[in-house]
Design a protein around this motif. Structure first.
Motif, PDB file in Angstrom:
ATOM      1  N   LYS A  74       0.838  -1.206   0.000  1.00 32.08           N
ATOM      2  CA  LYS A  74       0.000   0.000   0.000  1.00 32.08           C
ATOM      3  C   LYS A  74       0.873   1.256   0.000  1.00 32.08           C
ATOM      4  N   LYS A  76       3.951   1.538  -1.057  1.00 26.38           N
ATOM      5  CA  LYS A  76       4.644   1.617  -2.335  1.00 26.38           C
ATOM      6  C   LYS A  76       3.716   2.164  -3.415  1.00 26.38           C
ATOM      7  N   ALA A  77       2.459   1.732  -3.394  1.00 20.97           N
ATOM      8  CA  ALA A  77       1.484   2.212  -4.375  1.00 20.97           C
ATOM      9  C   ALA A  77       1.224   3.705  -4.202  1.00 20.97           C
ATOM     10  N   ILE A  78       1.169   4.154  -2.966  1.00 19.44           N
ATOM     11  CA  ILE A  78       0.952   5.575  -2.697  1.00 19.44           C
ATOM     12  C   ILE A  78       2.148   6.398  -3.175  1.00 19.44           C
ATOM     13  N   GLU A  79       3.345   5.866  -2.957  1.00 19.39           N
ATOM     14  CA  GLU A  79       4.566   6.586  -3.369  1.00 19.39           C
ATOM     15  C   GLU A  79       4.659   6.721  -4.886  1.00 19.39           C
ATOM     16  N   LYS A  80       4.106   5.781  -5.612  1.00 21.79           N
ATOM     17  CA  LYS A  80       4.159   5.821  -7.086  1.00 21.79           C
ATOM     18  C   LYS A  80       3.228   6.897  -7.644  1.00 21.79           C
ATOM     19  N   HIS A  81       2.226   7.263  -6.895  1.00 19.31           N
ATOM     20  CA  HIS A  81       1.257   8.245  -7.391  1.00 19.31           C
ATOM     21  C   HIS A  81       1.710   9.603  -7.097  1.00 19.31           C
TER      22      HIS A  81
END
Length: 81
Positions: A74, A76-81
């Motif tokens: 979760k 990591k996904a937030i950091e990609k956005h």
């Protein structure tokens, strides 16, 4: 005598878990418990307690690993956005 029973039960539970892991026989501990029941109810009870404690600890660790893995995914996904 109680120390001997606990020591033997712990070692037998540890060995049983290893055999269960290698063979995939998830209920092997029940069979071992039945063998013990015929010879020593005290050792059987201590053994089954040791096995249950180990199984519960494994389940709790799996839960924690999943929680951490989910959190990291979760994050990591937030950091990609």
């Amino acid at each position: 005598m109680a120390g001997t029973i606990e020591t033997l039960a712990a070692k037998l539970a540890e060995d049983t878990m290893k055999v269960m892991d290698e063979t995939g026989q998830e209920r092997l501990f029940v069979e071992v418990g039945n063998v013990l029941a015929a010879a020593s109810q005290s050792l059987e009870e201590a053994y089954l307690t040791e096995v249950r404690v180990r199984m519960a600890e494994r389940k709790a660790r799996q839960f924690l690993v999943k929680k951490l893995s989910d959190h990291r995914a979760k994050t990591k996904a937030i950091e990609k956005h």
